[in-house]
Design a protein around this motif. Structure first.
Motif, PDB file in Angstrom:
ATOM      1  N   ARG A  60       0.883  -1.028   0.020  1.00 22.62           N
ATOM      2  CA  ARG A  60       0.022  -0.222   0.145  1.00 22.62           C
ATOM      3  C   ARG A  60       0.967   1.460  -0.032  1.00 22.62           C
ATOM      4  O   ARG A  60       1.845   1.395   0.909  1.00 22.62           O
ATOM      5  CB  ARG A  60      -0.922  -0.075   1.183  1.00 22.62           C
ATOM      6  N   ILE A  61       0.577   2.291  -0.791  1.00 24.91           N
ATOM      7  CA  ILE A  61       1.388   3.298  -0.971  1.00 24.91           C
ATOM      8  C   ILE A  61       0.429   4.562  -0.708  1.00 24.91           C
ATOM      9  O   ILE A  61      -0.578   4.614  -1.515  1.00 24.91           O
ATOM     10  CB  ILE A  61       2.017   3.476  -2.406  1.00 24.91           C
ATOM     11  N   VAL A  62       0.857   5.516   0.073  1.00 26.56           N
ATOM     12  CA  VAL A  62      -0.149   6.537   0.166  1.00 26.56           C
ATOM     13  C   VAL A  62       0.128   7.704  -0.724  1.00 26.56           C
ATOM     14  O   VAL A  62       1.265   8.068  -0.961  1.00 26.56           O
ATOM     15  CB  VAL A  62       0.251   7.092   1.748  1.00 26.56           C
ATOM     16  N   PRO A  86       2.080  11.224   2.664  1.00 22.72           N
ATOM     17  CA  PRO A  86       2.090  11.094   1.225  1.00 22.72           C
ATOM     18  C   PRO A  86       3.367  10.504   0.543  1.00 22.72           C
ATOM     19  O   PRO A  86       4.434  11.213   0.694  1.00 22.72           O
ATOM     20  CB  PRO A  86       1.576  12.497   0.607  1.00 22.72           C
ATOM     21  N   THR A  89       5.116   4.145   1.769  1.00 19.42           N
ATOM     22  CA  THR A  89       4.611   2.949   1.434  1.00 19.42           C
ATOM     23  C   THR A  89       4.135   2.460   2.979  1.00 19.42           C
ATOM     24  O   THR A  89       5.013   2.762   3.841  1.00 19.42           O
ATOM     25  CB  THR A  89       5.480   1.532   0.930  1.00 19.42           C
ATOM     26  N   CYS A  90       3.102   1.825   3.120  1.00 18.19           N
ATOM     27  CA  CYS A  90       2.678   1.428   4.395  1.00 18.19           C
ATOM     28  C   CYS A  90       3.595   0.001   4.818  1.00 18.19           C
ATOM     29  O   CYS A  90       3.609   0.044   6.087  1.00 18.19           O
ATOM     30  CB  CYS A  90       1.260   1.020   4.543  1.00 18.19           C
ATOM     31  N   THR A 106      -6.221   5.468   9.243  1.00 20.11           N
ATOM     32  CA  THR A 106      -6.207   6.811   8.788  1.00 20.11           C
ATOM     33  C   THR A 106      -6.528   7.864   9.694  1.00 20.11           C
ATOM     34  O   THR A 106      -7.244   7.424  10.636  1.00 20.11           O
ATOM     35  CB  THR A 106      -7.067   6.647   7.513  1.00 20.11           C
ATOM     36  N   VAL A 110      -7.692   9.801   3.011  1.00 23.92           N
ATOM     37  CA  VAL A 110      -6.671   9.463   2.135  1.00 23.92           C
ATOM     38  C   VAL A 110      -6.969   8.962   0.978  1.00 23.92           C
ATOM     39  O   VAL A 110      -7.984   8.228   0.735  1.00 23.92           O
ATOM     40  CB  VAL A 110      -5.768   8.111   3.039  1.00 23.92           C
ATOM     41  N   TYR A 112      -4.940   6.147  -1.606  1.00 27.51           N
ATOM     42  CA  TYR A 112      -3.903   5.223  -1.523  1.00 27.51           C
ATOM     43  C   TYR A 112      -3.920   4.291  -2.639  1.00 27.51           C
ATOM     44  O   TYR A 112      -4.836   4.197  -3.479  1.00 27.51           O
ATOM     45  CB  TYR A 112      -3.603   4.602  -0.168  1.00 27.51           C
ATOM     46  N   THR A 113      -2.940   3.530  -2.981  1.00 31.92           N
ATOM     47  CA  THR A 113      -3.006   2.332  -3.992  1.00 31.92           C
ATOM     48  C   THR A 113      -2.643   1.007  -3.452  1.00 31.92           C
ATOM     49  O   THR A 113      -1.907   0.879  -2.403  1.00 31.92           O
ATOM     50  CB  THR A 113      -1.882   2.790  -5.132  1.00 31.92           C
ATOM     51  N   GLU A 114      -3.239  -0.023  -3.857  1.00 30.97           N
ATOM     52  CA  GLU A 114      -2.809  -1.260  -3.424  1.00 30.97           C
ATOM     53  C   GLU A 114      -2.155  -2.069  -4.465  1.00 30.97           C
ATOM     54  O   GLU A 114      -2.679  -2.132  -5.799  1.00 30.97           O
ATOM     55  CB  GLU A 114      -3.929  -2.086  -2.868  1.00 30.97           C
TER      56      GLU A 114
END
Length: 248
Positions: A60-62, A86, A89-90, A106, A110, A112-114
């Motif tokens: 996961r990337i914010v 931002p 990465t998580c 959160t 937010v 984010y992408t998976e």
């Protein structure tokens, strides 16, 4: 919640942050952008993106908004062990483990992408600069945790809070989220207390000390640092652990 359409500039924080750690190849931004846009999601404030004990199959990337890593004791007490900003990465390499050992929530809405594990592995395998940048980020995350351990174990309250404010400033700088000597501060005093191991009353008193010393202004969800070097001196702060601009 999936995101259907968004300006491609939302990927800028990711590219800028990784570039601050390692100089990316000419083709890396386009490859990364494609992977990021495939899995765009939204989440509201106060949601867990992943909980302790959950299996891990994605990176996961914010892209916008603030999150936190946290642990909760059986009696409900919470310790925030890091913020996630931002471009960060998580859990870049957490999929190498079976389950999460902490939760990620959160603090604001937010985006984010998976990126699924197989997609991420293919991405970094195809571009060494991306692979090195993500590994650098993982190493920096570990360095941040060591600093937070020192904060909780050795620094007094004023040093803890000042150090956290300095770190926030330095981590937001590479992604262009500093406006002059100010940055957004969208978290509550409870969040700051849980991040510094202080009670809300003690946290508030410490913030007032920093204000009275003329070092900061914290008002209307904005942090203004009047004298960053003086704040660093008060915090015994050195940004070297963040490894920014040490690209090769």
């Amino acid at each position: 919640m999936p995101v259907s359409t968004l300006d491609r500039s939302v990927t800028d924080p990711v590219i800028r942050r990784l570039n601050a750690l390692r100089t990316l190849s000419a083709q890396a931004p386009a490859s990364l952008e494609h992977a990021v846009l495939e899995g765009m999601q939204r989440a509201g404030s106060g949601e867990d993106l992943i909980s302790e004990g959950d299996p891990i199959d994605s990176v996961r990337i914010v892209l916008s908004g603030w999150l936190c890593r946290y642990k909760t004791l059986e009696d409900g007490r919470r310790q925030i062990v890091n913020f996630i900003f931002p471009g960060e990465t998580c859990d870049a390499h957490a999929f190498l483990l079976a389950v999460m050992d902490h939760s990620i929530a959160t603090l604001t809405p937010v985006v984010y992408t998976e990126i699924k594990r197989a997609r991420f592995e293919s991405l970094v395998a195809s571009d060494r600069s991306l692979a090195e940048a993500f590994w650098c980020e993982t190493l920096v995350s570990s360095a941040i945790q060591r600093e937070w351990a020192i904060n909780l174990g050795r620094r007094v309250a004023l040093e803890r809070v000042a150090h956290l404010f300095c770190e926030i400033f330095e981590r937001l700088r590479p992604v262009g989220m500093i406006d002059g000597n100010s940055c957004i501060m969208p978290v509550t005093q409870m969040d700051l207390a849980d991040a510094t191991g202080l009670s809300v009353v003690h946290l508030n008193r410490t913030v007032q000390e920093l204000r009275a010393a003329g070092l900061i202004v914290l008002r209307e969800r904005t942090l203004t640092v009047n004298d960053l070097e003086a704040l660093k001196d008060a915090a015994l702060y050195s940004p070297s652990y963040l490894q920014h601009y040490r690209s090769k």
